[in-house]
Design a protein around this motif. Structure first.
Motif, mmCIF file in Angstrom:
data_model
loop_
_atom_site.group_PDB
_atom_site.id
_atom_site.type_symbol
_atom_site.label_atom_id
_atom_site.label_comp_id
_atom_site.label_asym_id
_atom_site.label_seq_id
_atom_site.Cartn_x
_atom_site.Cartn_y
_atom_site.Cartn_z
ATOM 1 N N ASP A 30 -7.902 0.817 -5.233
ATOM 2 C CA ASP A 30 -7.410 -0.556 -5.370
ATOM 3 C C ASP A 30 -6.956 -0.763 -6.814
ATOM 4 N N ALA A 78 0.850 -1.191 0.000
ATOM 5 C CA ALA A 78 0.000 0.000 0.000
ATOM 6 C C ALA A 78 0.883 1.238 0.000
ATOM 7 N N GLU A 79 0.557 2.182 -0.858
ATOM 8 C CA GLU A 79 1.183 3.499 -0.848
ATOM 9 C C GLU A 79 0.277 4.411 -0.032
ATOM 10 N N PHE A 125 -3.677 0.650 -2.963
ATOM 11 C CA PHE A 125 -3.281 -0.742 -2.769
ATOM 12 C C PHE A 125 -2.876 -1.359 -4.101
ATOM 13 N N GLY A 126 -1.869 -2.238 -4.046
ATOM 14 C CA GLY A 126 -1.448 -2.974 -5.226
ATOM 15 C C GLY A 126 -2.197 -4.286 -5.345
ATOM 16 N N ARG A 186 5.431 3.542 2.206
ATOM 17 C CA ARG A 186 4.957 2.316 1.574
ATOM 18 C C ARG A 186 4.902 1.230 2.642
ATOM 19 N N THR A 220 3.445 -6.365 -6.276
ATOM 20 C CA THR A 220 2.454 -5.597 -5.530
ATOM 21 C C THR A 220 2.952 -4.186 -5.266
ATOM 22 N N LYS A 235 -1.134 4.731 -7.145
ATOM 23 C CA LYS A 235 -0.908 6.052 -6.560
ATOM 24 C C LYS A 235 -0.758 7.106 -7.649
ATOM 25 N N ALA A 264 0.993 -0.919 -6.673
ATOM 26 C CA ALA A 264 0.575 0.118 -5.725
ATOM 27 C C ALA A 264 1.080 1.481 -6.165
#
Length: 409
Positions: free
Chosen positions: A303, A194-195, A267-268, A239, A280, A288, A284
């Motif tokens: 997502d 997740a960024e 989210f990746g 991250r 992933t 972003k 992400a």
């Protein structure tokens, strides 16, 4: 220079008692602050630190040294640095010094009371002033030593972590056991990256707080035993990787939105092993970039899997603009009216051309939807009764890449 000459004899009288006081204090400290609260291999170092501090107090008193000028013993300083590197809270260290001060005061006051005198109260008051000055000096010095070492250790640890993360993302020949040990994170499982970044207006301490609270929200969603891994990528962004098994993205999305924190999260895609760890992270980052391109209209949580067709087009800005203007014509203008019509059209197409369902989603009257669709087909020449894949795609591009829109004339 503050002197306490009337207490010299107290310091000298304490000399023969320092060994018993030290032994007693080590025993009491072990009872009140168990060695398991720090680390077993630090017990000997703690005992040496206590002995040094007791000896120093006695020496300062016996030689009429200003307590405000005293530096901590070398062994005590080394102990504080070791605790900092172990992540043991500073309060554990300061509590131990408080116990030592109490034990020394008890012995010194006992000596004063054992000698009948009319100035006993004055001497005790002077002793208390000495103790307050000495403890303040010791605590502030040890606090600085601890914090300096803690900052240095965290900085070096973060740098080492970042090197391992960079190697995992870019390299092929990776010592996985060493990487897992350094990062405190298992790589032989499914990962979700997740960024997280703060919105405009949040900076400094506010940004750091928002990032940390978001990280805690993400970590709290993990099943029992799960751990996250964080890489700071800037003052206002970070991250995070989390184990994806049983991870509830929908629940986390609701929690982030409900928190009201000034952050956005991208989210990746979930991926397994080291390849998945990399994939992933890349997805992400793409999600972003898409959210940033969309500006303030982007949702708080995005997502990648839900927007992948658009996120993968970030490197083709001219081709995107050409497609949008070819398909939408004058509807591809950046103003409030065309934005409203584009949104209505998106919902209308998603609802298979149903006026009633579109009205329900938009929370407007059915006649309003009909009027807007008439404008789209009449004034803007949009055909809504043919194959609409290209049309839906162009509308999605407008939503995510606002730079493709023409400025209003």
């Amino acid at each position: 220079m503050a002197t306490y000459g009337s207490l010299v004899w107290v310091g000298q009288a304490l000399g023969p008692q320092t060994v018993s006081i030290t032994d007693d204090l080590i025993r009491v400290t072990e009872q009140m602050i168990p060695v398991t609260d720090i680390a077993f291999d630090l017990a000997e170092m703690r005992a040496a630190s206590i002995a040094e501090n007791i000896a120093l107090v006695q020496y300062v008193l016996a030689n009429n040294i200003d307590p405000a000028t005293v530096a901590p013993p070398a062994g005590a300083a080394a102990y504080a640095q070791r605790l900092a590197r172990r992540g043991v809270p500073l309060t554990v260290l300061l509590r131990a010094y408080g116990l030592g001060q109490y034990r020394m005061l008890d012995a010194a006051i006992g000596l004063i009371l054992a000698v009948p005198s009319t100035d006993q109260a004055a001497r005790i008051a002077e002793l208390l002033r000495f103790a307050g000055t000495y403890l303040d000096r010791l605590n502030s010095s040890m606090g600085r030593i601890y914090e300096t070492e803690r900052d240095r250790w965290l900085s070096s640890r973060q740098a080492a972590r970042q090197q391992w993360i960079t190697r995992l993302l870019d390299g092929d020949d990776i010592d996985l056991p060493a990487a897992e040990a350094a990062l405190g994170y298992r790589l032989d499982r499914q990962h979700l990256a997740a960024e997280v970044w703060t919105q405009a207006g949040a900076a400094g301490a506010d940004a750091a707080r928002a990032l940390e609270l978001t990280r805690q929200l993400i970590a709290a969603t993990l099943p029992g035993g799960g751990t996250d891994m964080v890489a700071t990528t800037g003052d206002r962004d970070m991250r995070v990787w989390v184990p994806a098994e049983e991870f509830s993205l929908d629940r986390l999305t609701d929690q982030i939105k409900a928190s009201g924190l000034p952050v956005r999260v991208a989210f990746g895609s979930v991926g397994g092993g080291v390849p998945g760890f990399r994939r992933t992270a890349r997805s992400a980052a793409r999600a972003k970039a898409l959210a940033v391109a969309a500006g303030q209209s982007a949702p708080a949580v995005i997502d990648f899997d839900a927007v992948a067709p658009f996120a993968l087009l970030a490197d083709e800005p001219e081709e995107l603009a050409d497609l949008v203007h070819r398909v939408l014509g004058p509807l591809a203008v950046d103003n409030a009216k065309t934005e409203l019509l584009r949104h209505t059209l998106e919902v209308f197409l998603a609802e298979s051309g149903s006026y009633s369902r579109t009205a329900r989603v938009l929370q407007v009257h059915r006649n309003t939807v009909q009027y807007r669709i008439q404008q789209l087909t009449g004034r803007y020449g949009i055909a809504v009764d043919t194959d609409n894949f290209e049309l839906r795609f162009a509308l999605g591009v407008c939503r995510w890449y606002r730079h493709v829109l023409t400025a209003p004339i």
